[in-house]
Design a protein around this motif. Structure first.
Motif, PDB file in Angstrom:
ATOM      1  N   UNK B  52     138.291  28.850  95.399  1.00 42.38           N
ATOM      2  CA  UNK B  52     139.611  29.467  95.234  1.00 42.38           C
ATOM      3  C   UNK B  52     139.426  30.989  95.256  1.00 42.38           C
ATOM      4  N   UNK B  53     140.366  31.689  95.879  1.00 39.94           N
ATOM      5  CA  UNK B  53     140.310  33.155  95.858  1.00 39.94           C
ATOM      6  C   UNK B  53     141.559  33.685  95.172  1.00 39.94           C
ATOM      7  N   UNK B  54     141.341  34.562  94.213  1.00 41.91           N
ATOM      8  CA  UNK B  54     142.460  35.101  93.446  1.00 41.91           C
ATOM      9  C   UNK B  54     142.380  36.623  93.397  1.00 41.91           C
ATOM     10  N   UNK B  91     152.091  31.243  95.215  1.00 47.90           N
ATOM     11  CA  UNK B  91     151.944  30.003  95.955  1.00 47.90           C
ATOM     12  C   UNK B  91     150.485  29.617  95.966  1.00 47.90           C
ATOM     13  N   UNK B  92     150.245  28.324  96.027  1.00 53.45           N
ATOM     14  CA  UNK B  92     148.856  27.852  96.132  1.00 53.45           C
ATOM     15  C   UNK B  92     148.741  27.181  97.485  1.00 53.45           C
ATOM     16  N   UNK B  93     147.862  27.707  98.321  1.00 50.31           N
ATOM     17  CA  UNK B  93     147.733  27.165  99.679  1.00 50.31           C
ATOM     18  C   UNK B  93     146.281  26.827  99.975  1.00 50.31           C
ATOM     19  N   UNK B  94     146.052  25.571 100.379  1.00 55.58           N
ATOM     20  CA  UNK B  94     144.685  25.147 100.701  1.00 55.58           C
ATOM     21  C   UNK B  94     144.499  24.950 102.184  1.00 55.58           C
ATOM     22  N   UNK B  95     143.340  25.382 102.655  1.00 60.00           N
ATOM     23  CA  UNK B  95     142.982  25.116 104.067  1.00 60.00           C
ATOM     24  C   UNK B  95     141.573  24.547 104.077  1.00 60.00           C
ATOM     25  N   UNK B  96     141.404  23.440 104.788  1.00 57.47           N
ATOM     26  CA  UNK B  96     140.065  22.842 104.859  1.00 57.47           C
ATOM     27  C   UNK B  96     139.468  22.966 106.249  1.00 57.47           C
ATOM     28  N   UNK B  97     138.163  23.150 106.269  1.00 54.39           N
ATOM     29  CA  UNK B  97     137.449  23.216 107.548  1.00 54.39           C
ATOM     30  C   UNK B  97     136.165  22.421 107.452  1.00 54.39           C
ATOM     31  N   UNK B  98     135.778  21.841 108.560  1.00 55.13           N
ATOM     32  CA  UNK B  98     134.462  21.203 108.619  1.00 55.13           C
ATOM     33  C   UNK B  98     133.496  22.184 109.254  1.00 55.13           C
ATOM     34  N   UNK B  99     132.459  22.509 108.508  1.00 56.30           N
ATOM     35  CA  UNK B  99     131.467  23.454 109.034  1.00 56.30           C
ATOM     36  C   UNK B  99     130.154  22.720 109.166  1.00 56.30           C
ATOM     37  N   UNK B 100     129.466  22.969 110.270  1.00 56.34           N
ATOM     38  CA  UNK B 100     128.163  22.331 110.440  1.00 56.34           C
ATOM     39  C   UNK B 100     127.106  23.364 110.774  1.00 56.34           C
ATOM     40  N   UNK B 101     125.955  23.214 110.144  1.00 61.13           N
ATOM     41  CA  UNK B 101     124.845  24.107 110.462  1.00 61.13           C
ATOM     42  C   UNK B 101     123.558  23.322 110.362  1.00 61.13           C
ATOM     43  N   UNK B 102     122.773  23.310 111.418  1.00 61.81           N
ATOM     44  CA  UNK B 102     121.476  22.610 111.473  1.00 61.81           C
ATOM     45  C   UNK B 102     121.611  21.168 111.001  1.00 61.81           C
ATOM     46  N   UNK B 103     122.633  20.516 111.447  1.00 60.00           N
ATOM     47  CA  UNK B 103     122.794  19.105 111.127  1.00 60.00           C
ATOM     48  C   UNK B 103     123.395  18.833 109.761  1.00 60.00           C
ATOM     49  N   UNK B 108     134.611  22.550 103.794  1.00 55.27           N
ATOM     50  CA  UNK B 108     134.945  23.713 102.989  1.00 55.27           C
ATOM     51  C   UNK B 108     136.449  23.813 102.834  1.00 55.27           C
ATOM     52  N   UNK B 109     136.896  23.928 101.589  1.00 55.17           N
ATOM     53  CA  UNK B 109     138.324  24.132 101.352  1.00 55.17           C
ATOM     54  C   UNK B 109     138.500  25.481 100.672  1.00 55.17           C
TER      55      UNK B 109
END
Lengths: 338, 338
Positions: B52-54, B91-103, B108-109
């Motif tokens: 979370x970033x505030x 407001x509370x807003x979430x964004x999710x991402x799939x990150x891949x590094x070296x398998x 990440x949300x």
């Protein structure tokens, strides 16, 4: 030093203004500058840099705990600056506590009261019998510091400027400008100007150079007008940069030079203030003060803080004053005969 | 620069080689092979991280997230409109991402909290944030107490809350203290000094010291909390971190050519700030803490301490309700009985 507080010399001065100029030089100038902005925007550093002085030698910055308790204070410091025979009695009015509290809803009533009080005092003195030594403590200019971190004006910025723009000349200043790249600075300036327009905020407008001024002055005025709001950096530290000593801020990645026009608008702000000190006073007198005065007198005579009754109309001059004692009931409308 | 290890140690299974080399170690059983099995499982499963970033608008929260994960993970990057208005409420807003590094796969949300601290009246602005965090604990708890539970409970709990402190250079503001005091009790708080390129090294050190003092005097325990140090080794490493926080960060998603290399940075007239250069700012330390060394620990503390505390409180609450209904005195029950 190359820094000069004097009015920049102009190649040709219309005779009348020249005479006024000479008279003012003899009398000396009084100027009151109010400084408003959140904590930590470099206000004190900038004021010290502008006037090459230390207005706050024993300053103690309160911690968060103290800030919770505090309301907005008004602190006025006066210095007498003399350069080349010209005396300037400069009063800087600080407003510590502004914007600090979690709830900043009421943080400017103190400031507005202060501005009004100075008008009230002047009105009283002007209406008095002995007007030889009227002291002008009216606020001639208010530097409003805008944080460089946001994307424009904050709600508090808008509300405050709207609350005072009819009482004082507002000069918005982008603080700590070295936090911005050139592009970010230009974008922020544009954004702020748009928002000022959008919200109907009246900021101080530099008068256009008159047709009889020389080209340099005209060009200077054009450049100043195009740079508003000024994005400034302040410092009184001497740093060695490129073989010479400059006033600046030393970072691991380079030195920000306060007096380098490519780095920030400090010189422009200083030039603007100095070349327009007279105009700022005039606008305060002719516009803001007159607005206050007519408003005040229309509301009718009432007991002022000094206990004197103010005349109800500008034409009316009482033959003699009655010293009325201050009573507890404040709502006492007194009518003078004659 | 220090060398930080990838979180999952790479072990090749010793057992698979023993018959090749004809080396048999009689004192070796091969228990450590489990590390490899765990690693394989973690790689197959991937893991979740919720940050979370505030902080007030304009402190570079989105840019910092993008810089941390070297991709456009922040909400701003996904927004259709380029210009943003400050919302009237938080407001509370979430964004999710799939990150891949070296398998290795990570979900990440990033949870953004636009509107925090931006109003004129910011009283109780921590409430919606507190509620969101507790709601995630509640969701997890509900799933956990289900009769038919999912094999892997989706983890939406906030593992870490990065709190952005504006770079005033003075001290914490009342809002900062209020927020961190309350939220440090339910979530891991990682305070950072935002847009730190506005502070000289001297100012930075002074500011950090002041902040640490104020955190201490207000009893605010930020991550890594002293009471959760597991052993002497932990304590040693974490003590070093505690002496450095809050990290003074600068974010950037723009690359510049510096000395023949392409680096993330901010280009100004007086120099280029290199985001990943520890001589310029402490971004690298933050990145290493959050991602390379303490990510698992942050998640562990969230699940085994913050979540457990919430769970105990909730279960006791419902216990109280039940026992009150059944007439059984409260003190007979404890968390263990659940």
């Amino acid at each position: 030093s190359s820094a000069s507080l004097l009015f920049l010399s102009r190649a040709s001065l219309p005779t009348q203004r020249h005479q006024v100029h000479r008279k003012s030089v003899k009398k000396g100038f009084e100027f009151t500058l109010m400084v408003v902005g959140e904590s930590g925007l470099g206000k004190s550093t900038l004021i010290n840099s502008l006037f090459l002085t230390d207005l706050y030698p024993e300053r103690v910055i309160p911690g968060a705990a103290e800030k919770i308790e505090r309301t907005v204070q008004i602190e006025a410091s006066t210095v007498e600056i003399e350069e080349r025979g010209v005396k300037l009695r400069l009063t800087v009015v600080d407003t510590p506590g502004y914007g600090d509290a979690i709830n900043s809803q009421d943080c400017f009533s103190t400031i507005i009261s202060y501005i009004d009080d100075q008008f009230e005092r002047y009105l009283h003195d002007e209406s008095g019998l002995n007007r030889r030594h009227i002291v002008d403590n009216r606020v001639h200019c208010c530097f409003y510091f805008i944080s460089p971190l946001g994307h424009g004006l904050k709600p508090l910025d808008v509300q405050f400027m709207k609350a005072i723009h009819n009482k004082v000349n507002v000069v918005p200043v982008i603080a700590k400008a070295d936090t911005l790249t050139l592009r970010e600075r230009e974008r922020l300036k544009r954004r702020i100007l748009d928002e000022i327009d959008e919200h109907g905020i009246k900021i101080y407008h530099l008068p256009d150079a008159e047709s009889d001024e020389d080209e340099d002055f005209k060009e200077q005025t054009r450049i100043l007008k195009a740079s508003i709001p000024f994005a400034v950096v302040g410092s009184n530290q001497q740093i060695e940069a490129k073989g010479k000593k400059v006033r600046g801020r030393l970072y691991p990645w380079g030195v920000v030079e306060v007096e380098n026009p490519e780095h920030n608008d400090f010189l422009k702000l200083r030039t603007m203030l100095i070349t327009h000190m007279q105009d700022l006073q005039e606008v305060t007198q002719d516009l803001h003060y007159e607005n206050f005065r007519s408003d005040r007198l229309k509301r009718g005579g009432r007991l002022s803080s000094h206990g004197y009754v103010l005349p109800l109309s500008p034409a009316y001059v009482p033959v003699c004053f009655q010293l009325l004692p201050l009573t507890d009931s404040r709502a006492q409308a007194v009518h003078l005969d004659g | 620069a220090q060398c930080f290890e990838f979180p999952l140690p790479c072990y090749s299974s010793p057992i698979s080689f023993s018959f090749i080399n004809h080396l048999v170690d009689f004192s070796y059983v091969g228990i450590d092979a489990i590390l490899e099995q765990m690693r394989r499982k973690a790689m197959k499963q991937g893991f979740e991280l919720n940050i979370m970033v505030v902080g007030q608008s304009g402190l570079g929260k989105s840019t910092l997230m993008n810089t941390l994960f070297k991709s456009k993970v922040s909400r701003k990057s996904v927004l259709a409109t380029s210009q943003e208005k400050i919302p009237k409420t938080i407001e509370i807003k979430s964004i999710s991402h799939d990150i891949e590094e070296k398998g290795v796969r990570m979900k990440l949300t990033v949870i953004d909290t636009p509107g925090f601290g931006d109003q004129i009246n910011n009283e109780n602005c921590w409430q919606p944030i507190m509620k969101f965090i507790n709601d995630q604990y509640e969701a997890y708890l509900q799933e956990e107490i289900n009769i038919n539970r999912k094999k892997r409970i989706p983890d939406s709990r906030v593992h870490c809350c990065i709190y952005f402190i504006p770079p005033t250079g003075h001290c914490l503001r009342p809002l900062d203290v209020e927020f961190m005091k309350r939220l440090s009790k339910v979530v891991n708080i990682v305070p950072v000094i935002a847009k730190a390129d506005t502070l000289t090294l001297e100012e930075r050190d002074f500011f950090k010291k002041k902040i640490r003092e104020e955190l201490r005097s207000n009893g605010i325990d930020v991550y890594p909390q002293k009471e959760f140090d597991e052993d002497a080794e932990d304590r040693m490493i974490n003590e070093k971190i505690r002496e450095m926080i809050p990290f003074a960060v600068v974010g950037s998603d723009q690359e510049y050519q510096v000395n023949g290399r392409r680096l993330l940075g901010r280009k100004t007239k007086w120099g280029t700030i290199e985001v990943e250069n520890i001589a310029h700012c402490e971004f690298a330390y933050l990145r290493d803490l959050l991602i390379r060394t303490h990510m698992q620990n942050i998640k562990d503390i969230t699940s085994s301490i913050h979540y457990e505390m919430y769970r105990v409180r909730r279960l006791n609450e419902s216990n109280t309700a039940v026992t009150q209904a059944n007439g059984i005195p409260e003190h007979h029950l404890s968390a263990h009985e659940m």
